[in-house]
Design a protein around this motif. Structure first.
Motif, PDB file in Angstrom:
ATOM      1  N   ASN A 182       0.816  -1.219   0.000  1.00 16.69           N
ATOM      2  CA  ASN A 182       0.000   0.000   0.000  1.00 16.69           C
ATOM      3  C   ASN A 182       0.849   1.267   0.000  1.00 16.69           C
ATOM      4  OD1 ASN A 182       1.115  -0.183   2.457  1.00 16.69           O
ATOM      5  ND2 ASN A 182      -0.794  -0.116   3.636  1.00 16.69           N
ATOM      6  N   GLY A 183       2.142   1.129  -0.304  1.00 18.70           N
ATOM      7  CA  GLY A 183       3.020   2.299  -0.397  1.00 18.70           C
ATOM      8  C   GLY A 183       3.389   2.891   0.946  1.00 18.70           C
ATOM      9  N   ALA A 184       2.994   2.234   2.034  1.00 16.31           N
ATOM     10  CA  ALA A 184       3.223   2.813   3.356  1.00 16.31           C
ATOM     11  C   ALA A 184       4.588   2.454   3.937  1.00 16.31           C
ATOM     12  CB  ALA A 184       2.110   2.381   4.316  1.00 16.31           C
ATOM     13  N   GLY A 185       5.412   1.751   3.158  1.00 18.28           N
ATOM     14  CA  GLY A 185       6.735   1.389   3.662  1.00 18.28           C
ATOM     15  C   GLY A 185       6.716   0.090   4.451  1.00 18.28           C
ATOM     16  N   THR A 186       7.914  -0.461   4.672  1.00 16.59           N
ATOM     17  CA  THR A 186       8.058  -1.658   5.504  1.00 16.59           C
ATOM     18  C   THR A 186       9.287  -1.416   6.366  1.00 16.59           C
ATOM     19  OG1 THR A 186       9.610  -2.766   3.999  1.00 16.59           O
ATOM     20  CG2 THR A 186       7.266  -3.151   3.595  1.00 16.59           C
ATOM     21  N   MET A 187       9.652  -2.441   7.146  1.00 17.96           N
ATOM     22  CA  MET A 187      10.861  -2.330   7.960  1.00 17.96           C
ATOM     23  C   MET A 187      12.091  -2.022   7.111  1.00 17.96           C
ATOM     24  SD  MET A 187      10.662  -2.995  11.287  1.00 17.96           S
ATOM     25  CE  MET A 187      12.125  -3.920  11.820  1.00 17.96           C
ATOM     26  N   ILE A 188      12.074  -2.423   5.853  1.00 18.58           N
ATOM     27  CA  ILE A 188      13.301  -2.274   5.071  1.00 18.58           C
ATOM     28  C   ILE A 188      13.297  -1.096   4.106  1.00 18.58           C
ATOM     29  CG2 ILE A 188      14.073  -4.682   5.302  1.00 18.58           C
ATOM     30  CD1 ILE A 188      12.949  -5.284   2.591  1.00 18.58           C
ATOM     31  N   ALA A 189      12.185  -0.430   3.924  1.00 13.27           N
ATOM     32  CA  ALA A 189      12.184   0.718   3.007  1.00 13.27           C
ATOM     33  C   ALA A 189      11.117   1.731   3.404  1.00 13.27           C
ATOM     34  CB  ALA A 189      11.963   0.249   1.572  1.00 13.27           C
ATOM     35  N   PRO A 190      11.391   3.016   3.128  1.00 11.18           N
ATOM     36  CA  PRO A 190      10.469   4.071   3.553  1.00 11.18           C
ATOM     37  C   PRO A 190       9.165   4.071   2.744  1.00 11.18           C
ATOM     38  CG  PRO A 190      12.212   5.016   2.198  1.00 11.18           C
ATOM     39  CD  PRO A 190      12.551   3.558   2.394  1.00 11.18           C
ATOM     40  N   ALA A 191       8.185   4.793   3.262  1.00 12.79           N
ATOM     41  CA  ALA A 191       6.899   4.954   2.565  1.00 12.79           C
ATOM     42  C   ALA A 191       7.122   5.697   1.260  1.00 12.79           C
ATOM     43  CB  ALA A 191       5.943   5.733   3.443  1.00 12.79           C
ATOM     44  N   ILE A 192       6.309   5.330   0.287  1.00 12.41           N
ATOM     45  CA  ILE A 192       6.383   5.989  -0.989  1.00 12.41           C
ATOM     46  C   ILE A 192       5.138   6.841  -1.178  1.00 12.41           C
ATOM     47  CG2 ILE A 192       5.422   4.843  -3.008  1.00 12.41           C
ATOM     48  CD1 ILE A 192       8.313   4.183  -3.601  1.00 12.41           C
ATOM     49  N   ASP A 193       4.113   6.507  -0.402  1.00 12.35           N
ATOM     50  CA  ASP A 193       2.927   7.338  -0.350  1.00 12.35           C
ATOM     51  C   ASP A 193       3.218   8.408   0.697  1.00 12.35           C
ATOM     52  OD1 ASP A 193       0.476   8.502  -0.168  1.00 12.35           O
ATOM     53  OD2 ASP A 193      -0.433   6.873   0.996  1.00 12.35           O
ATOM     54  N   SER A 194       3.932   9.455   0.270  1.00 14.46           N
ATOM     55  CA  SER A 194       4.385  10.439   1.244  1.00 14.46           C
ATOM     56  C   SER A 194       4.218  11.839   0.646  1.00 14.46           C
ATOM     57  CB  SER A 194       5.857  10.139   1.590  1.00 14.46           C
ATOM     58  OG  SER A 194       6.678  11.266   1.447  1.00 14.46           O
ATOM     59  N   ALA A 195       3.533  12.706   1.421  1.00 20.69           N
ATOM     60  CA  ALA A 195       3.264  14.051   0.931  1.00 20.69           C
ATOM     61  C   ALA A 195       4.584  14.786   0.672  1.00 20.69           C
ATOM     62  CB  ALA A 195       2.415  14.811   1.943  1.00 20.69           C
ATOM     63  N   ASP A 196       5.562  14.502   1.550  1.00 21.05           N
ATOM     64  CA  ASP A 196       6.878  15.104   1.403  1.00 21.05           C
ATOM     65  C   ASP A 196       7.503  14.791   0.058  1.00 21.05           C
ATOM     66  OD1 ASP A 196       7.597  16.624   3.462  1.00 21.05           O
ATOM     67  OD2 ASP A 196       9.147  15.245   4.264  1.00 21.05           O
ATOM     68  N   PHE A 238       3.091  10.108  -7.512  1.00 18.78           N
ATOM     69  CA  PHE A 238       2.420  11.408  -7.395  1.00 18.78           C
ATOM     70  C   PHE A 238       0.910  11.273  -7.304  1.00 18.78           C
ATOM     71  CE2 PHE A 238       6.573  12.775  -8.485  1.00 18.78           C
ATOM     72  CZ  PHE A 238       6.695  13.977  -7.812  1.00 18.78           C
ATOM     73  N   ARG A 239       0.376  10.184  -7.853  1.00 24.13           N
ATOM     74  CA  ARG A 239      -1.082  10.055  -7.845  1.00 24.13           C
ATOM     75  C   ARG A 239      -1.568   9.072  -6.788  1.00 24.13           C
ATOM     76  NH1 ARG A 239      -3.505   9.199 -13.467  1.00 24.13           N
ATOM     77  NH2 ARG A 239      -5.369   9.469 -12.195  1.00 24.13           N
ATOM     78  N   TRP A 240      -0.703   8.729  -5.831  1.00 24.13           N
ATOM     79  CA  TRP A 240      -1.110   7.770  -4.808  1.00 24.13           C
ATOM     80  C   TRP A 240      -2.395   8.204  -4.083  1.00 24.13           C
ATOM     81  CZ3 TRP A 240       2.120   3.426  -4.824  1.00 24.13           C
ATOM     82  CH2 TRP A 240       1.626   2.353  -4.061  1.00 24.13           C
ATOM     83  N   PRO A 241      -2.548   9.516  -3.776  1.00 23.75           N
ATOM     84  CA  PRO A 241      -3.795   9.932  -3.099  1.00 23.75           C
ATOM     85  C   PRO A 241      -5.052   9.567  -3.907  1.00 23.75           C
ATOM     86  CG  PRO A 241      -2.173  11.690  -3.010  1.00 23.75           C
ATOM     87  CD  PRO A 241      -1.621  10.643  -3.924  1.00 23.75           C
ATOM     88  N   ASP A 242      -4.955   9.623  -5.260  1.00 23.74           N
ATOM     89  CA  ASP A 242      -6.101   9.217  -6.081  1.00 23.74           C
ATOM     90  C   ASP A 242      -6.461   7.761  -5.814  1.00 23.74           C
ATOM     91  OD1 ASP A 242      -5.722  11.672  -7.179  1.00 23.74           O
ATOM     92  OD2 ASP A 242      -5.115  10.953  -9.182  1.00 23.74           O
ATOM     93  N   LEU A 243      -5.397   6.945  -5.685  1.00 20.50           N
ATOM     94  CA  LEU A 243      -5.621   5.515  -5.416  1.00 20.50           C
ATOM     95  C   LEU A 243      -6.327   5.331  -4.084  1.00 20.50           C
ATOM     96  CD1 LEU A 243      -2.411   3.389  -6.094  1.00 20.50           C
ATOM     97  CD2 LEU A 243      -4.598   3.322  -7.298  1.00 20.50           C
ATOM     98  N   MET A 244      -5.857   6.071  -3.063  1.00 21.78           N
ATOM     99  CA  MET A 244      -6.410   5.911  -1.720  1.00 21.78           C
ATOM    100  C   MET A 244      -7.881   6.292  -1.677  1.00 21.78           C
ATOM    101  SD  MET A 244      -3.775   4.650  -0.486  1.00 21.78           S
ATOM    102  CE  MET A 244      -4.029   4.350   1.256  1.00 21.78           C
ATOM    103  N   LYS A 245      -8.250   7.299  -2.490  1.00 18.69           N
ATOM    104  CA  LYS A 245      -9.640   7.774  -2.481  1.00 18.69           C
ATOM    105  C   LYS A 245     -10.643   6.716  -2.950  1.00 18.69           C
ATOM    106  CE  LYS A 245      -8.601  12.049  -4.069  1.00 18.69           C
ATOM    107  NZ  LYS A 245      -8.678  12.933  -5.191  1.00 18.69           N
ATOM    108  N   THR A 246     -10.148   5.765  -3.746  1.00 12.51           N
ATOM    109  CA  THR A 246     -11.064   4.775  -4.310  1.00 12.51           C
ATOM    110  C   THR A 246     -11.465   3.693  -3.325  1.00 12.51           C
ATOM    111  OG1 THR A 246      -9.248   3.390  -4.973  1.00 12.51           O
ATOM    112  CG2 THR A 246     -10.023   4.987  -6.583  1.00 12.51           C
ATOM    113  N   GLU A 247     -10.893   3.707  -2.128  1.00 11.94           N
ATOM    114  CA  GLU A 247     -11.147   2.650  -1.145  1.00 11.94           C
ATOM    115  C   GLU A 247     -10.813   1.273  -1.702  1.00 11.94           C
ATOM    116  OE1 GLU A 247     -15.097   3.122   0.395  1.00 11.94           O
ATOM    117  OE2 GLU A 247     -14.705   5.222   0.854  1.00 11.94           O
ATOM    118  N   ILE A 248      -9.828   1.240  -2.587  1.00 16.00           N
ATOM    119  CA  ILE A 248      -9.372  -0.055  -3.090  1.00 16.00           C
ATOM    120  C   ILE A 248      -8.721  -0.808  -1.937  1.00 16.00           C
ATOM    121  CG2 ILE A 248      -7.562  -1.091  -4.530  1.00 16.00           C
ATOM    122  CD1 ILE A 248      -8.137   1.233  -6.501  1.00 16.00           C
ATOM    123  N   GLU A 249      -9.027  -2.091  -1.853  1.00 17.38           N
ATOM    124  CA  GLU A 249      -8.411  -2.924  -0.813  1.00 17.38           C
ATOM    125  C   GLU A 249      -7.020  -3.337  -1.262  1.00 17.38           C
ATOM    126  OE1 GLU A 249      -9.415  -4.674   2.073  1.00 17.38           O
ATOM    127  OE2 GLU A 249     -11.283  -3.505   2.297  1.00 17.38           O
TER     128      GLU A 249
END
Ligand code: HEC
Ligand code: HEC
Ligand code: HEC
Length: 356
Positions: A182-196, A238-249
């Protein structure tokens, strides 16, 4: 074992130097059989060596895995014997393809290398695949995120959804294992769904993905993905927020913790024999190609998480491959558990490396 193989190799040389010219003149059936036998033996002995040393990268059926090229193609079969022997003996500098000849620091005699050449030119890959499987040496699958048809359909339905779906498929196959499904990162790599991250100019991120971040698990993708693919996966960031809006599991992401159990240690031991022994030696005692891991100093000074990272990320500019995108979290944990299990009995002084 090595002796027999060397003998086979010497016989082969004799066959080629002495018998072959005669063969051309006499064309006797007996000599034809001798040659056939030589090839049969070379192919059979090399099948076992292939299973133990090469299948992990080139695949059980020689079809290649990830960036590791296939060996079962006409292009490879039609390479000259000399070129094939050269690449196996010396490897390809700066790639995962190590030098395998003893004189180059590897583990095979020249006769064994010649056997590999005959093997690659003659192998019946369906047989090889079955034999690799029988030996329990079929490489583990690359971890990929599963995208269901439903998920894909909902993404395509979004505005400019085709481009988003393209990016998601590339992400699932190449990036999700580290950055999380879900782009939120894991123990081994940072989140990619990041506003920064989204405030960074897109060109800079393309550049980062192409070059990688040296000294970390983030490798360079330039030779793996096409420029179009890099653009689509960066577009997705860059468009990750669009993905999140769809409530895709999104599929579940496993969280890393490094447990140990007898089963895990056995699994790690098996995997070590498939993927690591060719370089790190029997029971991790090292070879001329790679250092001993069964060693008090290394094990006492390196925490589990660090061992995990080294195995997952490899050591750049050395032969140590990055296994993170090829092995599952479970596999990596099993290797850590196995190496840790050696600590109690590990020698303080590493014994001299046994030549094969
Ligand atoms: C750690 C992964 C790895 C292992 C193990 C490995 N290879 Fe390779 N091999 C590669 C890679 C990567 C390349 C492509 C190198 C390049 O980019 O030119 C390659 C290239 C080759 C090629 C040349 C293919 C071509 O397209 O030119 C041959 C032949 C080959 N390997 C044979 C072997 C044999 C035989 C073994 C076992 C003794 C082996 N490899 C083990 C990764 C591996
Ligand atoms: C083997 C694990 C791994 C894989 C696979 C991987 N990455 Fe990374 N990635 C990392 C790590 C670790 C970092 C952090 C590097 C650092 O410390 O600067 C990172 C950093 C990044 C960053 C910068 C993040 C930031 O906040 O600065 C981007 C963008 C990125 N990766 C994109 C990708 C893309 C796109 C893919 C797939 C094509 C991918 N990564 C595959 C491990 C990985
Ligand atoms: C193609 C050869 C090769 C293969 C296969 C290989 N390694 Fe390595 N490995 C190396 C080399 C070379 C180094 C030393 C890198 C360096 O110079 O820092 C190394 C280093 C390491 C280290 C760090 C050791 C230290 O002293 O810092 C660990 C841990 C490790 N490997 C684990 C593994 C595991 C587990 C596997 C199997 C999944 C594996 N390696 C497969 C070549 C290999």
């Amino acid at each position: 074992m090595t002796k027999t193989l060397t003998l086979t190799g010497m016989l082969a040389t004799l066959v080629i130097i002495i018998i072959l010219p005669l063969y051309v003149i006499l064309e006797s059936d007996q000599q034809k059989e001798l040659l056939d036998d030589y090839y049969t033996n070379a192919v059979l002995t090399s099948t076992e060596s292939y299973a133990q040393n090469c299948a992990v990268c080139h695949g059980a059926a020689g079809a290649g895995i990830g960036d590791n090229p296939p060996l079962n193609t006409d292009a490879i079969r039609s390479m000259s014997e000399n070129d094939l022997a050269k690449v196996i003996s010396r490897g390809r500098y700066g790639t995962l393809m190590a030098a395998w000849a003893v004189e180059e620091g590897g583990i095979f005699s020249n006769a064994q290398i010649d056997d590999f050449v005959a093997f690659i030119q003659q192998a019946n890959w369906a047989y090889v695949e079955a034999r690799v499987d029988e030996l329990g040496l079929t490489p583990p699958e690359v971890i990929e995120m599963e995208i269901s048809d439903d998920m894909l359909a909902s993404v395509i339905a979004l505005p400019d959804g085709e481009a988003l779906a393209d990016g998601l498929l590339i992400y699932a196959e190449n990036c999700a294992a580290c950055h999380g499904s879900n782009g939120a990162g894991t123990m081994i790599a940072p989140a990619i769904d990041s506003a920064d991250l989204r405030t960074t100019p897109q060109g800079e991120i393309v550049e980062l993905v192409n070059s990688g971040v040296s000294g970390t698990l983030m490798t360079s993708w330039e030779n793996i993905l096409t420029p179009g693919e890099v653009d689509s996966v960066v577009g997705l960031i860059f468009r990750w927020p669009d993905l999140m809006k769809t409530e895709i599991e999104f599929p579940e992401v496993e969280v890393m913790s490094i447990p140990s159990s007898p089963e895990l240690i056995i699994a790690g031991d098996n995997l070590f024999n498939i993927a690591c022994k060719s370089c790190h030696g029997v029971d991790g005692y090292g070879t001329p190609m790679a250092p001993a891991l069964n060693n008090q100093l290394f094990l006492s000074e390196t925490p589990d998480a660090a061992i995990y990272q080294i195995i997952a990320g490899g050591v750049s500019d050395t032969l140590m491959p990055a296994w993170g995108s090829r092995l599952s979290d479970y596999d990596l944990q099993s290797l850590v558990a196995y190496l840790r299990s050696l600590e109690q009995s590990a020698p303080v002084i590493v014994p001299p490396i046994r030549e094969p």
